[in-house]
Design an enzyme around this catalytic site. Structure first.
Site, mmCIF file in Angstrom:
data_model
loop_
_atom_site.group_PDB
_atom_site.id
_atom_site.type_symbol
_atom_site.label_atom_id
_atom_site.label_comp_id
_atom_site.label_asym_id
_atom_site.label_seq_id
_atom_site.Cartn_x
_atom_site.Cartn_y
_atom_site.Cartn_z
ATOM 1 N N SER A 60 0.640 -1.378 -0.350
ATOM 2 C CA SER A 60 0.140 0.191 0.451
ATOM 3 C C SER A 60 0.858 1.055 0.080
ATOM 4 C CB SER A 60 -0.667 0.080 0.879
ATOM 5 O OG SER A 60 0.226 -0.543 2.436
ATOM 6 N N GLU B 259 1.242 5.554 0.291
ATOM 7 C CA GLU B 259 0.967 6.944 0.941
ATOM 8 C C GLU B 259 1.312 8.233 0.299
ATOM 9 O OE1 GLU B 259 0.732 7.721 5.695
ATOM 10 O OE2 GLU B 259 1.904 9.192 4.721
ATOM 11 N N ASP C 228 -1.608 15.738 14.701
ATOM 12 C CA ASP C 228 -0.804 16.669 15.467
ATOM 13 C C ASP C 228 -1.052 17.838 15.569
ATOM 14 O OD1 ASP C 228 1.218 14.857 14.759
ATOM 15 O OD2 ASP C 228 1.637 15.196 13.046
ATOM 16 N N ASN D 240 -3.261 1.854 24.606
ATOM 17 C CA ASN D 240 -3.281 2.512 24.083
ATOM 18 C C ASN D 240 -4.094 2.190 22.399
ATOM 19 O OD1 ASN D 240 -4.866 5.118 23.462
ATOM 20 N ND2 ASN D 240 -3.234 5.515 21.841
ATOM 21 N N PHE E 175 11.144 14.217 10.126
ATOM 22 C CA PHE E 175 9.774 13.610 10.569
ATOM 23 C C PHE E 175 9.682 12.862 11.908
ATOM 24 C CE2 PHE E 175 9.060 13.587 6.023
ATOM 25 C CZ PHE E 175 8.628 14.570 6.105
ATOM 26 N N HIS F 297 3.601 -1.094 3.790
ATOM 27 C CA HIS F 297 2.593 -0.414 3.493
ATOM 28 C C HIS F 297 4.671 1.202 3.169
ATOM 29 C CE1 HIS F 297 -0.058 3.556 3.838
ATOM 30 N NE2 HIS F 297 0.730 4.577 4.269
ATOM 31 N N ARG G 176 6.891 10.282 -4.723
ATOM 32 C CA ARG G 176 7.747 9.766 -5.355
ATOM 33 C C ARG G 176 7.573 8.396 -5.755
ATOM 34 N NH1 ARG G 176 10.075 13.991 -8.280
ATOM 35 N NH2 ARG G 176 9.891 15.600 -7.100
#
Length: 309
Positions: free
Chosen positions: A26, A28, A120, A174, A229, A279, A285
C-alpha cells in the site's frame, strides 16, 4: 588458479533470492499544494497503480490544514483510477459534527476506508488539545466513524513508542483500545531496524493484540526532512545511517541509490521474518517504492483488456 577461500561458504544467500512475489503493498501520498506538485503526484499514482496495491492513503495536514485538498485528491482517485483510496482523518480543531459530516461526504463519494488519527497540533511543539466539542483521541474517533458508516479503518502504531506515551505498556494499551473500538489494522510509523518492528509485534501479541500490524516503510531521499519527521514521531535514525548519507547532499542520484539500498535491505529482512504487507510512505515519489516492490517479487498486473488481447 588459487582455490576459492573456504570462508565464501559462510556468506548468506542473496537477500532477495527466494522472494515469490507473494506480498501486498500500500502507498501513502500527500495532497499537492501547487499545479506542479499535482503533476508529480499523479505521475507517481499512475506509475504505482499497475502494482495493484491493497489501498492508497492520502494524508491530512497538521490542524486539518489540507482538508479540502485531501478530499479533492481522494475523490479524483475514486473517479479516475481503479485504486482503493483511504482518506486520513484527524481529531484536530474540528467538532464531532464537522468530522462526522466529512466522513459522510467521503462515504457518499465512494470512499470506504479511513485512516483514523489523533493528529498533530497545528503549532509544532505545543501539546495536543482536543476541540471542546470534538473527539478527544483516535479511540473516540474510530468509534465515531463506525457509527457514521461501516468504514474499514486503519490506525497508527509506534514501534518505538509514541512520544506522548508514558511508557510502552501504556502505548500498547492505547493501541489495543483502538482495535476494541473497531479498527481493522494498524500501520506503523517508520523505523530503520527490523528488530524494532519484530520486537514491537511480539510485545503487541503478548498484550493480547492479534490484529494485523503493517510495517510503514520510509525510503529516505532527504535526510534533513527525515530527521524532522523522526523528531515528531519518536523514530530513531541510527548513527550508521547518518554516516551513509554524509557527503551526498549535492549528489541526488547517488543519494537515491543509497536510499534504495537501505530501504530494500530493511524490507528484505522483514520479508525473511514473515512480513507480507508493506506500507510505503512515498512522499509523492514512485521510483523507490516501485523498485523495492520489484525486488520483493511484485510485478505489474495486466488489465482485463490486456489479458483478453
Amino acid at each position: 588458479m588459487n582455490p576459492i577461500s573456504p570462508s565464501i561458504h559462510s556468506f548468506a544467500k542473496p537477500l532477495f533470492e527466494n522472494v515469490a512475489g507473494d506480498i501486498d503493498v500500500s502507498f501513502e501520498f500527500f495532497p499537492p499544494k501547487t499545479d506542479k506538485m499535482e503533476e508529480t503526484l499523479w505521475e507517481a499514482i499512475r506509475m504505482l497503480e499497475p502494482l495493484a496495491p491493497r489501498f492508497v492513503s492520502v494524508t491530512y495536514g497538521a490542524g486539518g490544514s489540507t482538508r479540502e485538498r485531501t478530499h479533492a485528491t481522494v475523490e479524483r482517485i475514486v473517479r479516475e483510477t481503479a485504486l482503493d483510496p483511504a482518506a486520513h482523518l484527524t481529531c484536530v480543531e474540528a467538532s464531532r459534527g464537522e468530522i462526522d459530516d466529512i466522513a459522510r461526504a467521503y462515504w457518499e463519494a465512494g470512499v470506504r476506508h479511513i485512516v483514523a488519527l489523533r493528529g498533530d497540533p497545528p503549532v509544532q511543539g505545543k501539546a495536543f488539545e482536543p476541540h471542546p466539542d470534538g473527539y478527544a483521541n483516535s479511540i473516540e474517533l474510530v468509534d465515531g466513524l463506525k457509527r457514521v458508516a461501516p468504514f474499514q479503518i486503519s490506525v497508527a502504531a509506534y514501534p518505538e513508542c509514541h512520544p506522548d506515551s508514558v511508557n510502552r505498556a501504556a502505548d500498547l494499551e492505547n493501541l489495543r483500545r483502538k482495535f476494541d473500538a473497531g479498527a481493522d489494522r494498524a500501520i506503523t510509523q517508520f523505523f530503520f531496524s527490523p528488530e524494532s518492528f519484530f520486537r514491537f509485534r511480539d510485545q503487541a501479541a503478548a498484550a493480547g493484540i492479534d490484529a494485523e500490524i503493517v510495517p510503514g516503510i520510509l525510503p529516505v531521499s532527504n535526510v534533513a526532512q527525515t530527521r524532522r519527521f523522526a523528531a515528531q514521531c519518536g523514530a530513531t535514525i541510527p548513527p550508521w545511517m547518518d554516516k551513509l548519507f554524509e557527503g551526498l547532499d549535492d549528489l541526488p542520484g547517488a543519494r537515491q541509490l543509497v536510499a534504495a539500498t537501505v530501504a530494500a535491505e530493511l524490507c528484505g529482512q522483514l520479508y525473511a521474518g514473515g512480513v507480507r504487507h508493506f506500507h510505503f510512505y512515498t512522499l509523492n515519489r514512485a521510483e523507490l517504492a516501485y523498485a523495492i516492490s520489484h525486488l520483493l517479487g511484485l510485478r505489474p498486473r495486466r488489465s482485463e483488456q490486456e489479458q483478453a488481447a
